[in-house]
Write an enzyme that holds these catalytic residues in place. Structure first.
Site, short mmCIF file in Angstrom:
data_model
loop_
_atom_site.label_atom_id
_atom_site.label_comp_id
_atom_site.label_asym_id
_atom_site.label_seq_id
_atom_site.Cartn_x
_atom_site.Cartn_y
_atom_site.Cartn_z
N GLU A 329 0.86 -1.20 0.00
CA GLU A 329 0.00 0.00 0.00
C GLU A 329 0.89 1.25 0.00
O GLU A 329 0.77 2.13 0.84
CB GLU A 329 -0.89 0.00 1.25
CG GLU A 329 -1.67 -1.27 1.44
CD GLU A 329 -2.54 -1.27 2.70
OE1 GLU A 329 -1.99 -1.11 3.80
OE2 GLU A 329 -3.76 -1.42 2.58
N CYS A 420 -10.43 0.89 7.55
CA CYS A 420 -9.82 2.18 7.87
C CYS A 420 -10.38 3.32 7.02
O CYS A 420 -10.55 4.44 7.50
CB CYS A 420 -8.31 2.09 7.69
SG CYS A 420 -7.79 1.32 6.15
N CYS A 421 -10.65 3.04 5.74
CA CYS A 421 -11.00 4.15 4.82
C CYS A 421 -12.37 4.76 5.11
O CYS A 421 -12.48 5.99 5.20
CB CYS A 421 -10.91 3.68 3.38
SG CYS A 421 -9.25 3.16 2.91
O1 FUB Z 1 -2.60 -0.33 9.44
C1 FUB Z 1 -3.75 0.45 9.67
C2 FUB Z 1 -4.40 0.81 8.35
O2 FUB Z 1 -4.78 -0.37 7.68
C3 FUB Z 1 -3.51 1.51 7.36
O3 FUB Z 1 -3.44 2.89 7.52
C4 FUB Z 1 -4.14 1.15 6.08
O4 FUB Z 1 -3.30 1.36 4.98
C5 FUB Z 1 -4.50 -0.28 6.29
O5 FUB Z 1 -3.42 -1.10 6.02
ZN ZN Z 2 -7.68 3.08 4.57
#
Ligand code: FUB
Ligand code: ZN
Length: 683
Positions: A329, A420-421
């Site tokens: 990522e 998370c998003c």
């Molecule tokens: O590791 C916590 C969150 O999960 C990260 O910010 C995202 O990229 C996802 O991997």
């Molecule tokens: Zn995210």
């Protein structure tokens, strides 16, 4: 602040030296006008913020309940049970939603929501261990912590435990909740945890480069609220810990798996490139800006400036997305900006907004807000469906229906195991009022063109500024400036780079043709000449009640070209109008998008479509489209109407092809013989 400090002292949460040292400190030279002082009345953003309040936040809380995230806190409070979700950072979805709901209460007061949060915060408080430790993945059953967490506290912080990541999100939420509601319930939980963190980590104590940054930004926020110097020094300590990773080999094909993934390959002051996991990185860079501002550390400042320059000139998608590579990522190499595999995590867009805002507050240059605006209107809100409850984790730049192309997500989902998003969007969106204005003494910055009103104090006088516009669809901006009594100050109106012929503040993208129309500014109906400073029109005058500033930005459709080192975009153009980047989607283009050409001479018509995708400015042009007749193995080019929609609005009408970049001419054909498309057009 004084009142708050007194009550912290009474509660034993602040010590006298902390109070003494908090009196004088350096900070960002420019201060953002708080979200609490800006009231929006904007036809583009307000409906989105309302959807965030009415749909996204309730859906997030509901999903936190339904997926056992809340139950984890209840079990931690009871010190019994079995961690019931997948990731040790699942606690943060609750913190982020509380943060978003707090901002949202300022926009839309809601007693029920306020009370629901009180109950939830009660559960968080109950899950906190007596010394302040808060991490349900261990507290539920300390003998059997999450396997990412290690047997002892913090043992695997460097790798995957996310103990400090959870703390960072807790601090961010606590400050938002305190600022929005005046309540200290969550803040006191955060301070207790932060005091523990500061007692464990620091010079002569335990050292670690936090495995996922954000605790640094969170500590800075707590420092701002309390003035307690340990919070700032611990944030700085964590930043300084980077660069001790052993075994970094930049030449190894797997280099990303070692230190650079965590931005731990070099001390931060020696880092020059945006590298590694993009969300981690951009939270780190945001914290570097914070700490540079608060300490005056010039080396830190120079490093974050250099890294920003690298990001904006080598690693930024035209939509403002960052973090090109799915594996890890992470940021790719310089100019590594592929389309079909673009990762562009929505969280990275959130982080990029934070970072660019801080860069602006440091330097007062419009270019940072240009990038922030690009992210906001494109790669950030593409992450949430128009319904407010479906999301993209990664934001593709192209979806092809051919099986020969690897794909990122072609369709939105309601929630993810790693969610998370959605919750990051839930917190960023309602904080938007805090990005519109900023101030430095007599300089008042109008950064974003969002209708609404703010009240500021300039020269000890209250000044009301009202914006009325139909941005981003129209370039006519109106500001009504009303001081209590006539007063001198400078209104600095951002002149967006795109309005002056600069696609981004670097040579990564450029407009194929120069702008036709110039920006013009009238005050009280008369054209004015103005000086410019750092990308702003400086309107310096004695302002009187109801003075009207009118700014006209050129809104023609622009073709954008990428730097020739971006392999995927050679010979291609993207489309932009105002700050909005466009795409073609299958639904409007006879079921395809990958067959459309946009020759240099193409001219577009624009039409506002109020019923389409919640109201969009649509672009149309007649272009060549490549047709394949598989049965006869023949290929031809026909003329067809290309309909383009704002990139953010794609994937709201079923799944199918989408593209942001269009070849200008047909120069070559690759012969592929496959059936069974992976993505079925039209569902
Ligand atoms: O590791 C916590 C969150 O999960 C990260 O910010 C995202 O990229 C996802 O991997
Ligand atoms: Zn995210």
């Amino acid at each position: 602040m004084k009142h708050l400090l007194t009550s912290f002292l009474a509660a034993g949460l602040l010590t006298a030296p902390a109070l003494a040292q908090s009196v004088k400190r350096s900070d960002y030279p420019i201060q953002a006008v708080s979200f609490t002082r800006v009231k929006l009345a904007d036809s583009f953003w307000l409906p989105r913020l309302k959807t965030n309040t009415d749909v996204t936040i309730p859906a997030s809380f509901q999903r936190c309940e339904a997926t056992n995230r809340v139950k984890n806190f209840e079990m931690a409070a009871a010190r019994q049970g079995k961690f019931a979700t997948i990731f040790p950072f699942d606690d943060t979805d609750i913190y982020k939603t509380i943060e978003g709901a707090s901002y949202s209460l300022k926009l839309y007061p809601d007693e029920k929501l306020d009370q629901y949060m009180d109950v939830l915060i009660g559960k968080v408080a109950a899950a906190q261990e007596p010394d302040g430790y808060l991490y349900t993945a261990r507290t539920i059953d300390p003998a059997h912590p999450h396997n990412w967490a290690g047997k002892e506290r913090w043992e695997k912080e460097r790798e995957l435990s996310h103990e400090l990541y959870n703390s960072g999100h807790l601090y961010e939420a606590a400050v938002a909740h305190y600022e929005a509601t005046g309540k200290k319930t969550l803040l006191n939980i955060a301070l207790k945890n932060a005091d523990l963190v500061c007692s464990v980590f620091g010079p002569g104590k335990r050292a670690v480069a936090p495995g996922h940054e954000i605790v640094e930004m969170g500590l800075v926020k707590l420092y701002r609220v309390t003035g307690k110097p340990e919070y700032l020094s611990t944030a700085r300590f964590f930043i300084d810990q980077r660069g001790h990773y052993q075994g970094y080999d930049p030449k190894s094909p797997d280099a990303w798996r070692n230190g650079s993934y965590w931005q731990d390959h070099k001390p931060v002051v020696d880092q020059k490139e945006a590298v590694g996991h993009a969300v981690r990185a951009e939270y780190l860079y945001s914290a570097m800006a914070d700490v540079a501002a608060l300490t005056g550390d010039q080396k830190l400042l120079a490093a974050v400036d250099t890294i920003w320059q690298n990001m904006v000139s080598r690693k930024l998608y035209v939509t403002g997305g960052t973090g090109a590579v799915p594996g890890g990522e992470r940021f790719g190499g310089n100019y590594e900006l592929p389309n079909t595999t673009a990762y562009n995590e929505t969280c990275a867009a959130v982080a990029n907004v934070y970072w660019n805002q801080r860069m602006f507050l440091l330097h007062g240059e419009a270019k940072y807000v240009d990038v922030l605006e690009k992210v906001l209107y494109n790669g950030l809100i593409s992450g949430v469906g128009l319904d407010g409850k479906t999301f993209f984790y990664s934001n593709a730049m192209q979806i092809r229906s051919s099986a020969s192309f690897p794909q990122t997500e072609p369709q939105r989902a309601g929630w993810f195991d790693c969610s998370c998003c959605p919750t990051n969007l839930a917190r960023l969106m309602p904080s938007l009022p805090g990005y519109v204005y900023a101030q430095k003494g007599n300089d008042v910055y109008a950064n974003l063109f969002i209708s609404g009103t703010t009240e500021l104090t300039v020269n000890k006088k209250v000044v009301r500024i009202t914006q009325q516009n139909n941005y981003p669809w129209q370039g006519d901006l109106k500001f009504t400036v009303s001081p209590a009594t006539a007063t001198d100050f400078n209104l600095l109106v951002r002149l967006p780079g795109w309005a002056l012929g600069e696609a981004v503040p670097s040579d990564l993208y450029r407009f194929a043709a120069p702008v036709q129309e110039q920006v013009s500014i009238n005050v009280n109906g008369k054209p004015v000449t103005y000086t410019t400073r750092n990308g702003y029109a400086v309107l310096a005058r004695k302002w009187s009640k109801n003075d009207v500033v009118e700014v006209r930005l050129p809104m023609d459709v622009r073709q954008v070209q990428a730097h020739t080192s971006v392999q995927d975009n050679l010979g291609k153009v993207a489309l932009q109008r105002g700050p909005v980047v466009y795409c073609a989607e299958w639904k409007d283009n006879n079921g395809k998008a990958s067959n459309l050409l946009v020759p240099a001479a193409t001219t577009f018509t624009t039409r506002f479509q109020p019923e389409m995708l919640n109201g969009i400015m649509q672009l149309q042009a007649t272009v060549p489209a490549v047709q394949i007749d598989a049965a006869n193995s023949s290929i031809s080019t026909t003329r067809q109407t290309l309909t383009a929609i704002p990139y953010y609005a794609w994937a709201n009408r079923g799944k199918g092809e989408m593209t942001v970049w269009f070849p200008q001419q047909l120069t070559d054909v690759e012969l592929i013989s496959r059936k069974a498309p992976e993505v079925t057009v039209g569902k």
